[in-house]
Design a protein around this motif. Sequence first.
Motif, PDB file in Angstrom:
ATOM      1  N   UNK A  49     -11.301  -6.165   6.815  1.00 26.92           N
ATOM      2  CA  UNK A  49     -12.729  -6.064   7.101  1.00 26.92           C
ATOM      3  C   UNK A  49     -13.272  -4.784   6.476  1.00 26.92           C
ATOM      4  N   UNK A  50     -14.577  -4.709   6.262  1.00 31.62           N
ATOM      5  CA  UNK A  50     -15.141  -3.474   5.706  1.00 31.62           C
ATOM      6  C   UNK A  50     -14.892  -2.255   6.596  1.00 31.62           C
ATOM      7  N   UNK A  51     -14.826  -2.456   7.908  1.00 36.26           N
ATOM      8  CA  UNK A  51     -14.655  -1.339   8.838  1.00 36.26           C
ATOM      9  C   UNK A  51     -13.231  -0.802   8.827  1.00 36.26           C
ATOM     10  N   UNK A  52     -12.252  -1.686   8.764  1.00 37.39           N
ATOM     11  CA  UNK A  52     -10.848  -1.296   8.876  1.00 37.39           C
ATOM     12  C   UNK A  52     -10.013  -2.128   7.912  1.00 37.39           C
ATOM     13  N   UNK A  53      -9.408  -1.447   6.957  1.00 34.97           N
ATOM     14  CA  UNK A  53      -8.559  -2.164   6.006  1.00 34.97           C
ATOM     15  C   UNK A  53      -7.557  -1.213   5.363  1.00 34.97           C
ATOM     16  N   UNK A  54      -6.594  -1.816   4.713  1.00 36.60           N
ATOM     17  CA  UNK A  54      -5.613  -1.057   3.949  1.00 36.60           C
ATOM     18  C   UNK A  54      -5.705  -1.505   2.504  1.00 36.60           C
ATOM     19  N   UNK A  55      -5.563  -0.546   1.617  1.00 33.65           N
ATOM     20  CA  UNK A  55      -5.639  -0.818   0.183  1.00 33.65           C
ATOM     21  C   UNK A  55      -4.318  -0.428  -0.473  1.00 33.65           C
ATOM     22  N   UNK A  56      -4.012  -1.070  -1.586  1.00 36.34           N
ATOM     23  CA  UNK A  56      -2.835  -0.611  -2.323  1.00 36.34           C
ATOM     24  C   UNK A  56      -3.045   0.840  -2.746  1.00 36.34           C
ATOM     25  N   UNK A  57      -2.004   1.594  -2.715  1.00 34.48           N
ATOM     26  CA  UNK A  57      -2.066   2.983  -3.162  1.00 34.48           C
ATOM     27  C   UNK A  57      -1.073   3.193  -4.281  1.00 34.48           C
ATOM     28  N   UNK A  58      -0.621   4.407  -4.411  1.00 32.90           N
ATOM     29  CA  UNK A  58       0.407   4.710  -5.404  1.00 32.90           C
ATOM     30  C   UNK A  58       1.756   4.314  -4.826  1.00 32.90           C
TER      31      UNK A  58
END
Length: 194
Positions: free
Chosen positions: A137-146
Amino acid sequence: MNWLPESFYARPALVVARELLGALLVVEEGGQRRVGRIVETEAYIGEHDLACHAAKGLTPRTEVMFGPAGVAYVYLIYGMHHCFNVVTDATGAGAAVLVRAVEPVEGLPPGTRTDGPGRLCKALGLTRAHNRRGLCTPVLHLRPGTPVPESAVSRGPRIGVDYAGTWAAEPFRLWVRDSQHVSKGPPPGRRKPA
């Protein structure tokens, strides 16, 4: 959106715990965006894991752990500290990954401590109001990082689960070895390098 998809979480907790290292935890609320790079996790692998909340069976508190993967499980410990987990595995498994520490990336004042589950929740503004929220969701999410190479990952026993018998010694805690943001761990003799 470049969020980790729900399918990312629908895998065994130990796999998700490892792959969350380096991912970005994003909280966007009240006009603020707070981001931390995950540097420490703990896997809780289901009802048979005596350190896992699900070991006590289905209760109002643990119900979220038995639901679909890709949902936040946020609870209060000691009546004052929130802990943020991501529900993993198949529906009914009762598995989750505790995010123990993040490295501040964006939206946090210099010197903000994020080493430990309570501190990271306080810094990112995560509370029980986030419990059961989807992680896409726009409020809470995880994104790929390094991505964190395997050579930079350490494993050891989870913290604060001595009550769990032999499960307390399982190396289900993972952390980025050289991170200054990792929480205090067990005595050096109990740490196991990767």
